[in-house]
Design an enzyme around this catalytic site. Structure first.
Site, mmCIF file in Angstrom:
data_model
loop_
_atom_site.group_PDB
_atom_site.id
_atom_site.type_symbol
_atom_site.label_atom_id
_atom_site.label_comp_id
_atom_site.label_asym_id
_atom_site.label_seq_id
_atom_site.Cartn_x
_atom_site.Cartn_y
_atom_site.Cartn_z
ATOM 1 N N ASP A 43 0.733 -1.320 0.119
ATOM 2 C CA ASP A 43 0.110 -0.108 -0.102
ATOM 3 C C ASP A 43 0.812 1.273 -0.113
ATOM 4 O O ASP A 43 2.151 1.188 0.275
ATOM 5 C CB ASP A 43 -0.866 0.174 1.374
ATOM 6 C CG ASP A 43 -2.090 -0.832 1.295
ATOM 7 O OD1 ASP A 43 -2.360 -1.371 0.055
ATOM 8 O OD2 ASP A 43 -2.740 -0.853 2.183
ATOM 9 N N LYS A 65 -4.199 2.834 -2.747
ATOM 10 C CA LYS A 65 -5.186 3.127 -1.430
ATOM 11 C C LYS A 65 -4.819 4.580 -0.934
ATOM 12 O O LYS A 65 -4.820 4.695 0.338
ATOM 13 C CB LYS A 65 -5.443 2.301 -0.791
ATOM 14 C CG LYS A 65 -5.699 1.042 -1.418
ATOM 15 C CD LYS A 65 -6.595 -0.093 -0.553
ATOM 16 C CE LYS A 65 -7.894 0.451 0.030
ATOM 17 N NZ LYS A 65 -8.557 -0.347 0.870
ATOM 18 N N MET A 181 -7.350 9.376 9.964
ATOM 19 C CA MET A 181 -8.172 9.811 8.725
ATOM 20 C C MET A 181 -9.133 11.119 9.078
ATOM 21 O O MET A 181 -10.215 11.024 8.684
ATOM 22 C CB MET A 181 -8.878 8.762 8.079
ATOM 23 C CG MET A 181 -7.917 7.444 7.780
ATOM 24 S SD MET A 181 -9.185 5.964 7.091
ATOM 25 C CE MET A 181 -9.613 5.257 8.700
#
Ligand code: SAH
Length: 256
Positions: A43, A65, A181
């Protein structure tokens, strides 16, 4: 692929936590498996410096991603890739940033492997929450300050219908809050914390690219953090740490 897989012993998928950024923070087990990978699926958040451990003839697949941008592969494509390579008999390492089971969708990938009858192993990693706190000089628990920590996703908009994050309980429910996030939603998150009873003077740290040479930390309070993050143009990936423990950074910062 059906034809080729006949008589081939199924391979195995190793779901490995890469750690938060500094390649030195992968586990010994993780490095051992990288050195034996035939296929590596990695990733955006897994340190590219770890690729040097993978054998020269291994197949490297970048799964992308990067939050907020177009994913290089959809989650369904990644799941299918893992199943296909394992059924073709390969030793597959699925390398994910931080810990695979903390906001990493690792569990979802494993559920697909289970359905397809593919054997697997999971190797934990240093999650970015603990790394960001450590490298910012903030003990996420500290006697006399807090006895509890919550890891929260800030990806879901607070207040959205059917949200899985109950900010009314979390705002004061844990001494330290670490929000993954959450940069895009920072203003709404802060608003929800204050509306639900968290003291606006509570210290907050935002840590970007924790444990890497680009690490950058901004410290403010719930009242002032949104303005400070704007001023410093902090972009993801970053973690938001909320709680009195943030004040300890004044004396414990050792990295920046
Ligand atoms: N499984 C990962 C988290 C993936 S979710 C883990 O255990 O760390 C992606 C979020 O993690 C980013 O939006 C950011 O909030 C956080 N993150 C990951 N690596 C980071 C880093 N080096 N510095 C700051 N935040 C990071």
């Amino acid at each position: 692929m059906e034809q080729q897989t006949k008589n081939i012993k199924p391979g195995k998928v190793y779901l490995v936590g890469a750690g938060p950024g500094d390649p030195g923070l992968i586990t010994l087990r993780g490095k051992y498996l990288l050195e034996r990978a035939e296929v590596l699926v990695y990733d955006y958040l897994a340190s590219p410096k770890l690729l040097k451990y993978v054998p020269k003839d291994a197949k490297l697949i970048y799964a992308g991603k990067k939050g907020g941008t177009k994913h290089t592969h959809t989650q369904e494509e990644i799941n299918q890739m893992l199943v296909d390579w394992a059924l073709a008999g390969k030793t597959v390492v699925r390398l994910k940033g931080g810990d695979p089971f903390i906001f990493g969708r690792g569990g979802e990938e494993l559920q697909e492997l289970v359905k397809a009858g593919v054997p697997f192993e999971v190797v934990p990693g240093v999650t970015s929450a603990t790394a960001a706190a450590t490298y910012a000089g903030i003990p996420i628990t500290h006697r006399g300050y807090t006895a509890s920590v919550a890891f929260i996703t800030g990806h879901e908009e607070p207040g959205k219908e059917n949200s899985n994050v109950d900010w009314s309980k979390l705002a004061t429910g844990a001494g330290t809050l670490v929000i993954y996030m959450g940069i895009k939603n920072l203003p709404i998150i802060v608003d929800n914390l204050v509306q639900n009873g968290r003291d606006p003077k509570t210290p907050v740290a935002v840590v970007r690219w924790a444990s890497t040479p680009e690490q950058h930390t901004v410290v403010a309070t719930l009242e002032t953090i949104v303005g400070r993050v704007e001023e410093e143009a902090i972009k993801p990936p970053a973690l938001i740490i909320v709680g009195e423990v943030v004040a300890l950074r004044d004396t414990l910062d050792w990295f920046e």
